[in-house]
Design a protein around this motif. Structure first.
Motif, PDB file in Angstrom:
ATOM      1  N   TYR A 152       0.829  -1.208   0.000  1.00 51.35           N
ATOM      2  CA  TYR A 152       0.000   0.000   0.000  1.00 51.35           C
ATOM      3  C   TYR A 152       0.867   1.263   0.000  1.00 51.35           C
ATOM      4  O   TYR A 152       0.647   2.188  -0.800  1.00 51.35           O
ATOM      5  CB  TYR A 152      -0.922   0.020   1.219  1.00 51.35           C
TER       6      TYR A 152
ATOM      7  N   TRP B  63       2.656   1.877  -3.323  1.00 47.99           N
ATOM      8  CA  TRP B  63       1.735   2.267  -4.395  1.00 47.99           C
ATOM      9  C   TRP B  63       1.332   3.727  -4.261  1.00 47.99           C
ATOM     10  O   TRP B  63       1.357   4.476  -5.235  1.00 47.99           O
ATOM     11  CB  TRP B  63       0.500   1.361  -4.350  1.00 47.99           C
ATOM     12  N   TRP B  64       0.954   4.156  -3.068  1.00 46.84           N
ATOM     13  CA  TRP B  64       0.505   5.548  -2.911  1.00 46.84           C
ATOM     14  C   TRP B  64       1.655   6.541  -3.076  1.00 46.84           C
ATOM     15  O   TRP B  64       1.449   7.641  -3.582  1.00 46.84           O
ATOM     16  CB  TRP B  64      -0.227   5.724  -1.575  1.00 46.84           C
TER      17      TRP B  64
ATOM     18  N   HIS C 173       0.651   8.314  -6.373  1.00 46.89           N
ATOM     19  CA  HIS C 173      -0.134   9.448  -5.890  1.00 46.89           C
ATOM     20  C   HIS C 173       0.667  10.437  -5.047  1.00 46.89           C
ATOM     21  O   HIS C 173       0.086  11.358  -4.460  1.00 46.89           O
ATOM     22  CB  HIS C 173      -1.339   8.931  -5.100  1.00 46.89           C
TER      23      HIS C 173
ATOM     24  N   CYS D 269      -9.988   5.953  -6.738  1.00 44.68           N
ATOM     25  CA  CYS D 269      -8.909   6.894  -7.057  1.00 44.68           C
ATOM     26  C   CYS D 269      -8.003   6.459  -8.201  1.00 44.68           C
ATOM     27  O   CYS D 269      -7.370   7.306  -8.845  1.00 44.68           O
ATOM     28  CB  CYS D 269      -8.069   7.164  -5.811  1.00 44.68           C
ATOM     29  N   ASP D 270      -7.893   5.179  -8.482  1.00 40.93           N
ATOM     30  CA  ASP D 270      -6.990   4.723  -9.541  1.00 40.93           C
ATOM     31  C   ASP D 270      -7.668   4.597 -10.894  1.00 40.93           C
ATOM     32  O   ASP D 270      -7.034   4.185 -11.864  1.00 40.93           O
ATOM     33  CB  ASP D 270      -6.355   3.393  -9.142  1.00 40.93           C
TER      34      ASP D 270
ATOM     35  N   PRO E 115      -4.947  12.868  -3.098  1.00 41.91           N
ATOM     36  CA  PRO E 115      -5.491  12.354  -1.844  1.00 41.91           C
ATOM     37  C   PRO E 115      -5.834  13.499  -0.884  1.00 41.91           C
ATOM     38  O   PRO E 115      -5.069  14.467  -0.766  1.00 41.91           O
ATOM     39  CB  PRO E 115      -4.352  11.495  -1.291  1.00 41.91           C
TER      40      PRO E 115
ATOM     41  N   SER F 188      -3.176  14.468   1.524  1.00 47.76           N
ATOM     42  CA  SER F 188      -1.940  15.045   0.988  1.00 47.76           C
ATOM     43  C   SER F 188      -2.018  16.551   0.798  1.00 47.76           C
ATOM     44  O   SER F 188      -1.003  17.198   0.503  1.00 47.76           O
ATOM     45  CB  SER F 188      -1.614  14.398  -0.369  1.00 47.76           C
TER      46      SER F 188
ATOM     47  N   ILE G 133      -9.212   3.259   1.417  1.00 53.13           N
ATOM     48  CA  ILE G 133      -8.601   2.924   0.136  1.00 53.13           C
ATOM     49  C   ILE G 133      -8.686   1.413  -0.093  1.00 53.13           C
ATOM     50  O   ILE G 133      -8.853   0.650   0.851  1.00 53.13           O
ATOM     51  CB  ILE G 133      -7.130   3.390   0.061  1.00 53.13           C
TER      52      ILE G 133
END
Length: 387
Positions: A67, A70-71, A75, A199-200, A210, A213, A226
């Motif tokens: 996880y 990936w973020w 992102h 989101c993806d 995000p 963020s 998520i």
């Protein structure tokens, strides 16, 4: 393309929620793709099945790392591994958090039209829904900040459930909007639950931001939900996560999920998520390219062939939001009429709040041949209604 998205899988008689319909009906409703998941994920499952033992599972460090990696990579968000909590799904998590972060009869704000199950998570847990309808002007949706502040300033308001990207209107929220929402919520002591499950699935070349963020305020007052389930079409495996940077808030969420027993994985949940994030990126990129070509096809088809319907422009999700107000009284009438006349099964916009009543939602995450069939059925239904 390396992967085949044109093949039409036969999902009838498989226990599918989406395809438990009459033989002549075409399902383009629930948020479930008609693409087999990435072959890399299927290969991992086959290997796991061949092992043959499916006992209780743990949550290994590899899950947190998958996880977080990936973020960060996709992102640009640094998620510390201990911020993450496993859960069996975003909606079970939201329902648990509503129970833990409110007391009965408090208000939970949602910006409508929005995912219909948010209403259930609020009402079923003894709280009140405060709808803040989005402003809809010139085919675009924006936040009504005047009404939002009125709702947030109510002393009985304790939660805001944010949807990013926004289902069903396919809106990718910008940094400035979310910063303003975050500052308002901090001012009035309101916690934000941000559902970011879609989101993806964004238009190639774009990204989503995000909520956590945006700035320190947004990070400290929020919990984010998520999962790989929408973007890899593995929702039936019940695997998701929540994260919170604020340790006090994170502890409350951890207690909520464990109290409700929705924080333990099945034998395939961890494998599904880690394999998706570690090996599924190429498939995801091609899927998004294919889906957004479908979206563009539908927008152009409706504009040319069904001009009394209007597609809301969107850069996220595989769900199109279509204004039917020039033809039908509301989404309930429209979806029922279209289904009865042509077998096309789509979703009435009324499910997503009063502000969605003049719309329908159409799922285009399917082979192009199916999309074309759906559009012909939609055209025939509208022509019949107008004659």
């Amino acid at each position: 393309m390396k992967y085949d998205f044109d093949n039409v899988p036969d999902r009838r008689n498989t226990g599918s929620l989406k395809w438990d319909v009459l033989e002549n009906e075409l399902s383009m409703w629930v948020a479930d793709m008609d693409f087999p998941t990435a072959p890399e994920i299927r290969e991992a499952f086959i290997k796991r099945v061949e092992h043959g033992v499916f006992g209780y599972s743990i949550i290994p460090d590899e899950w947190n790392e998958a996880y977080a990696s990936w973020w960060k990579r996709r992102h640009n968000l640094e998620i510390e591994k201990d911020w993450l909590i496993f859960c069996i799904g975003v909606i079970p998590a939201i329902s648990s958090m509503v129970r833990k972060l409110t007391t009965p009869n408090e208000n939970v704000v949602i910006l409508t039209p929005v995912y219909n199950i948010f209403f259930n998570s609020i009402v079923n847990n003894g709280c009140r829904v405060l709808e803040c309808p989005l402003l809809y002007e010139n085919g675009e949706y924006e936040v009504d900040f005047t009404l939002l502040e009125t709702h947030l300033s109510n002393p009985q308001t304790s939660l805001l459930i944010w949807c990013n990207p926004h289902n069903p209107v396919s809106k990718i929220w910008d940094k400035e909007t979310m910063a303003r929402v975050g500052e308002m919520c901090k001012k009035y002591g309101v916690t934000v639950i941000s559902d970011e499950i879609h989101c993806d699935i964004v238009r190639p070349g774009l990204g989503y931001i995000p909520f956590a963020s945006v700035n320190e305020t947004c990070k400290e007052i929020s919990v984010t939900c998520i999962a790989p389930t929408k973007c890899f079409n593995i929702a039936g495996l019940q695997t998701a996560a929540v994260f919170a940077a604020n340790p006090f808030l994170r502890h409350k969420v951890w207690r909520a999920l464990n109290t409700d027993e929705v924080a333990e994985p099945n034998a395939f949940a961890i494998l599904a998520a880690t394999t998706a994030f570690e090996k599924g990126e190429a498939w995801l990129n091609e899927m998004c390219e294919y889906v957004f070509k479908n979206r563009d096809f539908v927008e152009e088809y409706i504009k040319t062939n069904i001009p009394k319907l209007h597609v809301v422009k969107g850069d996220a999700t595989y769900l199109l939001w279509v204004d039917i107000s020039e033809v039908f009284k509301d989404g309930i009438e429209a979806s029922a009429y279209i289904r009865s006349k042509t077998g096309l099964f789509i979703t009435e916009g009324n499910e997503y709040g009063k502000s969605g009543e003049k719309f329908v939602r159409i799922n285009v995450a399917c082979p192009l041949s199916v999309v074309k069939d759906g559009m012909e059925r939609l055209k025939n239904a509208v022509e019949t209604a107008l004659n």
